[in-house]
Design a protein around this motif. Structure first.
Motif, short mmCIF file in Angstrom:
data_model
loop_
_atom_site.label_atom_id
_atom_site.label_comp_id
_atom_site.label_asym_id
_atom_site.label_seq_id
_atom_site.Cartn_x
_atom_site.Cartn_y
_atom_site.Cartn_z
N ALA A 33 0.84 -1.21 0.00
CA ALA A 33 0.00 0.00 0.00
C ALA A 33 0.87 1.25 0.00
O ALA A 33 0.58 2.22 -0.71
CB ALA A 33 -0.93 -0.01 1.21
N GLU A 34 1.95 1.24 0.78
CA GLU A 34 2.84 2.40 0.81
C GLU A 34 3.49 2.63 -0.55
O GLU A 34 3.60 3.77 -1.01
CB GLU A 34 3.92 2.21 1.88
N LEU A 35 3.91 1.57 -1.21
CA LEU A 35 4.50 1.71 -2.54
C LEU A 35 3.50 2.28 -3.53
O LEU A 35 3.85 3.13 -4.36
CB LEU A 35 5.04 0.36 -3.04
N THR A 36 2.26 1.84 -3.44
CA THR A 36 1.21 2.37 -4.31
C THR A 36 0.97 3.85 -4.05
O THR A 36 0.86 4.64 -4.99
CB THR A 36 -0.10 1.57 -4.11
N GLU A 37 0.94 4.23 -2.78
CA GLU A 37 0.74 5.64 -2.42
C GLU A 37 1.89 6.50 -2.92
O GLU A 37 1.68 7.61 -3.42
CB GLU A 37 0.57 5.77 -0.91
N ARG A 38 3.12 6.01 -2.80
CA ARG A 38 4.28 6.77 -3.29
C ARG A 38 4.21 6.94 -4.81
O ARG A 38 4.52 8.01 -5.34
CB ARG A 38 5.58 6.09 -2.91
N ALA A 39 3.79 5.89 -5.50
CA ALA A 39 3.67 5.97 -6.97
C ALA A 39 2.59 6.98 -7.36
O ALA A 39 2.77 7.76 -8.30
CB ALA A 39 3.37 4.59 -7.56
N GLU A 40 1.47 6.98 -6.64
CA GLU A 40 0.39 7.94 -6.92
C GLU A 40 0.86 9.37 -6.67
O GLU A 40 0.57 10.27 -7.46
CB GLU A 40 -0.84 7.61 -6.07
N LEU A 41 1.57 9.59 -5.58
CA LEU A 41 2.11 10.91 -5.28
C LEU A 41 3.05 11.36 -6.40
O LEU A 41 2.97 12.49 -6.87
CB LEU A 41 2.84 10.91 -3.94
N GLY A 42 3.91 10.46 -6.83
CA GLY A 42 4.84 10.79 -7.90
C GLY A 42 4.14 11.15 -9.19
O GLY A 42 4.52 12.11 -9.87
N SER A 43 3.11 10.42 -9.52
CA SER A 43 2.34 10.71 -10.74
C SER A 43 1.66 12.07 -10.65
O SER A 43 1.64 12.83 -11.62
CB SER A 43 1.27 9.63 -10.97
N MET A 44 1.12 12.38 -9.48
CA MET A 44 0.46 13.68 -9.30
C MET A 44 1.48 14.81 -9.38
O MET A 44 1.20 15.85 -10.00
CB MET A 44 -0.27 13.72 -7.96
N LEU A 45 2.65 14.62 -8.80
CA LEU A 45 3.69 15.64 -8.87
C LEU A 45 4.13 15.86 -10.31
O LEU A 45 4.23 17.00 -10.78
CB LEU A 45 4.89 15.25 -8.01
N ALA A 46 4.38 14.78 -11.03
CA ALA A 46 4.81 14.90 -12.43
C ALA A 46 3.74 15.59 -13.28
O ALA A 46 4.06 16.45 -14.11
CB ALA A 46 5.14 13.52 -13.00
N ALA A 47 2.48 15.24 -13.06
CA ALA A 47 1.40 15.86 -13.83
C ALA A 47 1.31 17.36 -13.53
O ALA A 47 1.14 18.17 -14.46
CB ALA A 47 0.07 15.17 -13.51
N ALA A 48 1.44 17.73 -12.26
CA ALA A 48 1.38 19.16 -11.90
C ALA A 48 2.57 19.91 -12.49
O ALA A 48 2.42 21.04 -12.98
CB ALA A 48 1.35 19.30 -10.38
N ARG A 49 3.73 19.29 -12.48
CA ARG A 49 4.93 19.92 -13.05
C ARG A 49 4.76 20.12 -14.55
O ARG A 49 5.02 21.20 -15.09
CB ARG A 49 6.16 19.06 -12.76
#
Length: 103
Positions: A33-49
């Motif tokens: 679950a933590e790995l999934t959450e980190r991947a989701e955070l990364g995707s959101m950061l990349a999209a915002a950037r």
């Protein structure tokens, strides 16, 4: 002879008491679950950037956060501090929210 790591691990776990298997299963689920959450955070950061037409080096310049750290966060392998997340969010015109969840 074991064919792969999973088979070897399964054979080793067969001798574990039920309580140990339960702890292992729960810990594995939490880690996944933590790995999934980190991947989701990364995707959101990349999209915002990308929505701001920023490169990782440009975001690094804006925030003072090393480009390599931004890359790790976007790939889901980083473990950013709250201060890092707040600096990134501020530079991207975003905000950080804490959301309750059940584990």
């Amino acid at each position: 002879m074991a064919r792969d790591f999973n088979e070897l691990a399964d054979r080793a776990k067969a001798d574990w008491p039920d309580a140990a298997r339960k702890v292992y299963t729960e810990a594995s689920a939490g880690f996944a679950a933590e790995l999934t959450e980190r991947a989701e955070l990364g995707s959101m950061l990349a999209a915002a950037r990308k929505a701001r037409s920023l490169t990782q080096p440009a975001l690094s310049e804006l925030t003072g956060i090393q480009q390599a750290e931004i890359s790790r966060i976007e790939r889901g392998t980083g473990n950013p501090t709250a201060a890092t997340l707040l600096r990134l969010a501020d530079a991207l015109g975003q905000r950080v929210m804490l959301v309750p969840f059940n584990r």
